[in-house]
Design an enzyme around this catalytic site. Structure first.
Site, PDB file in Angstrom:
ATOM      1  CD  GLU A 131      -2.782  -1.266   2.448  1.00 11.51           C
ATOM      2  OE1 GLU A 131      -2.622  -0.445   3.355  1.00 11.51           O
ATOM      3  OE2 GLU A 131      -3.665  -2.146   2.475  1.00 11.51           O
ATOM      4  CD  GLU A 147      -4.516  -8.062   1.891  1.00 12.98           C
ATOM      5  OE1 GLU A 147      -5.383  -7.408   2.483  1.00 12.98           O
ATOM      6  OE2 GLU A 147      -3.316  -7.754   1.903  1.00 12.98           O
TER       7      GLU A 147
END
Ligand code: GLA
Length: 354
Positions: A152, A259
């Site tokens: 991220e 995920e």
């Protein structure tokens, strides 16, 4: 004669269905990619452990290898939880993804400051990052086949490329390439990934693509991109998913879905209180929408089996999902393929029907 034939046909049908319940996700997808699941050490015993063994070919530690939990003090690592997950994977012949070596969340409090509480220099921070990555990656060398190296780093703010995290503030963009170099040096055989969310939204997709292209151009040892896939019944659509897979793989990177969950609510970034009257019932209408979304995304995954090298769910079942606490604490979500009693949901049937 006819009766005998009917009896034989019934027996065959029974046998096939017994075989089908015996098969798990990993078996249906054996010719495609490993299907994985994010786990905590608590899931390694009892019914959840049985389900993991039966259904999944890969695991990712949900929290145990993040920098905060595994490296709480500069000179102290906490290995127990991570070791337990590695041992379970080895014992049951399950592949393991490592997650995550460099992220702006769940960092230990000591990492960005010195003993006096002042912010450390770039040189010190990169040395700490190197020590951390070298120690963790070396410990599990040969046991972890892929690592989420940087998580991220791209900003939420569309006018910026990189997030204004302490990593970025102190090191500039260098921390990204350095993290990959340190990981590659510690285990040259591990596949190294950049991992991020909302990578199918056109605007964010373009910025992630830009970053990855730069890394490739600079010969950073990156093997793939992880699409977190915290999706919902509202997004992505088929075209968005295809375009993301086409663009990222055009850089010569492998893609992993890292995920996956399909929320029954629209995506929200910021945490908030549950609103009055806000219900959280899993209606049959929502169940159908979720089933259709799961069916669509998995049919595309299968189509892209040349570029997709893994699909991992984030949590095991609707009994426990991080989406029960985020972004709305106490609002139940039902984003996975197994229900609160660990039973296969309708969506499961669609995912394995091909
Ligand atoms: C991000 C991280 C994961 C996890 C989820 C929420 O996607 O990559 O490790 O923390 O948020 O559970």
């Amino acid at each position: 004669m006819r009766l005998l034939l009917i009896i034989i046909l019934c027996m065959i049908a029974e046998l096939t269905s017994a075989q089908d319940t015996y098969k798990g996700l990993k078996d249906y997808y054996n010719d495609y990619f490993p299907i994985g699941v994010a786990v905590s050490p608590q899931a390694l015993k009892g019914p959840e452990a049985t389900l993991i063994e039966k259904e999944f070919a890969s695991m990712t530690p949900e929290n145990a290898m993040k920098m905060g939990p595994i490296h709480p003090e500069e000179n102290r690592y906490y290995w127990d939880d991570a070791d337990a997950i590695v041992a379970f994977a080895q014992q049951h012949n399950i592949k393991l993804r490592g997650h995550a070596l460099c992220w702006h969340e769940q960092t230990p409090s000591w990492i960005f400051t010195d003993a006096k509480g002042d912010t450390v220099s770039k040189e010190v921070l990169l040395r700490r990052l190197k020590d951390h990555i070298t120690t963790v990656v070396s410990r599990y060398k040969g046991k972890i086949y892929a690592w989420d190296v940087v998580n991220e780093a791209v900003a939420d703010d569309p006018s910026k490329l990189l997030r204004n995290s302490p990593w970025y503030k102190i090191c500039g963009e260098d921390f990204i390439s350095k993290a990959f170099e340190y990981a590659h040096a510690a285990d040259p055989d591990a596949k190294l990934f950049y991992n991020d969310y909302n990578t199918e939204r056109p605007e964010k997709r373009e910025r992630v693509y830009f970053l990855l292209k730069q890394l490739k151009k600079s010969n950073v040892p990156i093997d793939g991109v992880g699409l977190q896939a915290h999706w919902s019944i509202f997004e992505p659509n088929e075209q968005e998913l295809r375009t993301a897979l086409d663009k990222f793989s055009s850089l010569g990177l492998q893609v992993q879905i890292t995920e996956l969950d399909i929320s029954i609510y629209p995506w929200e970034k910021f945490q908030r209180e549950r609103r009055q009257g806000e219900t959280d019932v899993f209606t049959s209408e929502l169940e159908t929408k979720q089933m259709e979304q799961y069916k669509m995304v998995f049919s595309i995954f299968r189509e892209y089996k040349q570029v997709i090298t893994g699909v991992t769910f984030w949590n095991i079942s609707d009994k426990h999902t991080w989406l029960d606490y985020y972004p709305v604490k106490g609002r139940k979500n039902y984003p996975l393929l197994f229900d609160q009693n660990l039973k296969r949901k309708k969506a499961y049937g669609e995912v394995v029907k091909f």
